[in-house]
Design an enzyme around this catalytic site. Structure first.
Site, short mmCIF file in Angstrom:
data_model
loop_
_atom_site.label_atom_id
_atom_site.label_comp_id
_atom_site.label_asym_id
_atom_site.label_seq_id
_atom_site.Cartn_x
_atom_site.Cartn_y
_atom_site.Cartn_z
N ASN A 289 4.59 -48.80 -27.70
CA ASN A 289 4.73 -48.87 -26.26
C ASN A 289 3.43 -48.51 -25.78
OD1 ASN A 289 6.86 -50.47 -25.63
ND2 ASN A 289 8.44 -48.72 -25.51
N ASP B 285 16.97 -48.56 -36.03
CA ASP B 285 16.15 -48.08 -35.07
C ASP B 285 14.69 -48.46 -35.25
OD1 ASP B 285 15.88 -45.75 -32.65
OD2 ASP B 285 14.19 -45.45 -33.83
N ILE B 286 13.86 -48.86 -34.52
CA ILE B 286 12.53 -49.03 -34.74
C ILE B 286 11.68 -47.87 -34.86
CG2 ILE B 286 10.51 -50.52 -33.63
CD1 ILE B 286 12.76 -52.03 -32.08
N ASP C 121 8.58 -55.13 -25.62
CA ASP C 121 9.66 -56.23 -25.19
C ASP C 121 9.52 -57.26 -26.37
OD1 ASP C 121 10.53 -54.48 -23.00
OD2 ASP C 121 9.65 -56.07 -21.49
N GLU D 199 15.53 -48.76 -28.26
CA GLU D 199 15.18 -49.50 -29.49
C GLU D 199 16.13 -49.25 -30.69
OE1 GLU D 199 13.19 -45.08 -29.66
OE2 GLU D 199 13.92 -46.72 -28.19
#
Length: 340
Positions: A222, A214-215, A231, A257
């Protein structure tokens, strides 16, 4: 599934697939061809095991069984795409059939005229009549040769069209299972691969291991830099994961994500090393913003790693990897946690 076969190898699979198709009850269309091409290649273990089970029981594969095999092991295409391939393949078969029928009619007519000539030939036949008969026979021979040549050209063209349809089918299938942003498998395709792998796992072998990634702070990324940059981050980690996938490893974008990595034959300690190398590599990367030359760094990922337990189902394995991922998040992020 990707098809790395050379033209020569794929042509051999084509011949094998067509021979197998003709022995069963399903209609001859792209779905049937795709199933038997996969079977002939030997790369789809789950499909081959199920088909072999039918063959050992002397069961012919009918339309329903073939379609189920296709949906379970080969492709995930929308009905409109399947209908288009069916129509093109049927047109191809009709054209070859019509050409073969014309050649057969011409050959039959030639045989009848040859028999008639044998009956007409009599001692003392006038030379002019004999010359006329011979000219008619020569014309018939040219007609048969022309029909055979046309059939040969049609068959050569048909092979090219079959190859074109195969390439289109591969491309359409890849579009149906690939996430357009990351370039990895999508969630549905990954779940199918995982289910297939667990259903065929050797209880005496090592793995597979599942890594969920997971980011970190993706919403903040964002909100701070915009969704276009978000993106770019997803594309970047997708490229990083894809570039390091080897052998039978399977990688996917699992959610917004979140990413997944399936490592068959890899022990738990090895899977942790794989995950940590990706974590470190991504933490060192810099991603440029579209409207600025300024690179953005300090973007990190967290991961959870779980090893398959004998008898465990898909849900259980995912749940344990997911719990390990959330432990990484809770303990400060930018880290790897191994499930109990």
């Amino acid at each position: 599934m990707k098809y790395p076969d050379s033209a020569q190898r794929s042509a051999e699979y084509l011949r094998i697939a067509l021979a197998l198709m003709s022995k069963h009850d399903a209609a001859l269309h792209p779905i049937t061809y795709a199933v038997w091409y996969e079977y002939a290649s030997g790369r789809n273990r789950g499909l081959n095991q199920e088909v072999d089970g039918h063959l050992q029981s002397d069961n012919k594969l009918d339309e329903e069984t073939t379609r189920k095999l296709y949906e379970a092991y080969v492709a995930d295409l929308d009905p409109q795409t399947i209908a288009r391939f069916n129509a093109e393949f049927q047109r191809l078969l009709d054209e070859v059939g019509n050409s073969a029928a014309r050649t057969g009619d011409d050959a039959s007519l030639f045989g009848q005229r040859l028999e008639q000539l044998g009956r007409d030939l009599q001692p003392g036949m006038p030379a002019a009549v004999l010359h006329e008969r011979i000219e008619a026979m020569v014309a018939d021979i040219h007609n048969v040769h022309g029909s055979i040549r046309a059939l040969t050209e049609r068959l050569d063209s048909s092979q090219e069209e079959v190859e074109r349809l195969k390439r289109e089918l591969i491309r359409a299938r890849e579009e149906a299972i690939i996430d357009g942003l990351s370039g990895l498998l999508n969630r549905k395709a990954f779940d199918e691969r995982l289910h297939l792998m667990l259903s065929n796992v050797d209880q005496n072998s090592v793995g597979p291991c599942l890594v969920l990634i997971d980011i970190d702070h993706f919403k903040l990324i964002n909100d701070t830099f915009g969704h276009l940059f978000g993106d770019a981050v997803i594309r970047s980690i997708g490229h990083l994961i894809k570039s390091t996938v080897k052998g039978q490893d399977v990688a996917a974008r699992y959610g917004g994500e979140e990413f997944a990595l399936l490592l068959p034959g890899t022990p738990l300690a090895g899977a942790r090393v794989v995950a940590d190398r990706r974590r470190f590599a991504f933490s060192q990367s810099r991603i440029r913003r579209l409207n600025s030359e300024e690179p953005v760094g300090n973007i990190t990922i967290s991961a959870g790693v779980a090893a398959y337990r004998p008898g465990e189902d898909l849900t259980g394995l995912i749940a344990r990897a997911d719990a390990a991922l959330y432990t990484s998040k809770a303990q400060g992020r930018n880290r790897i946690t191994v499930a109990d």
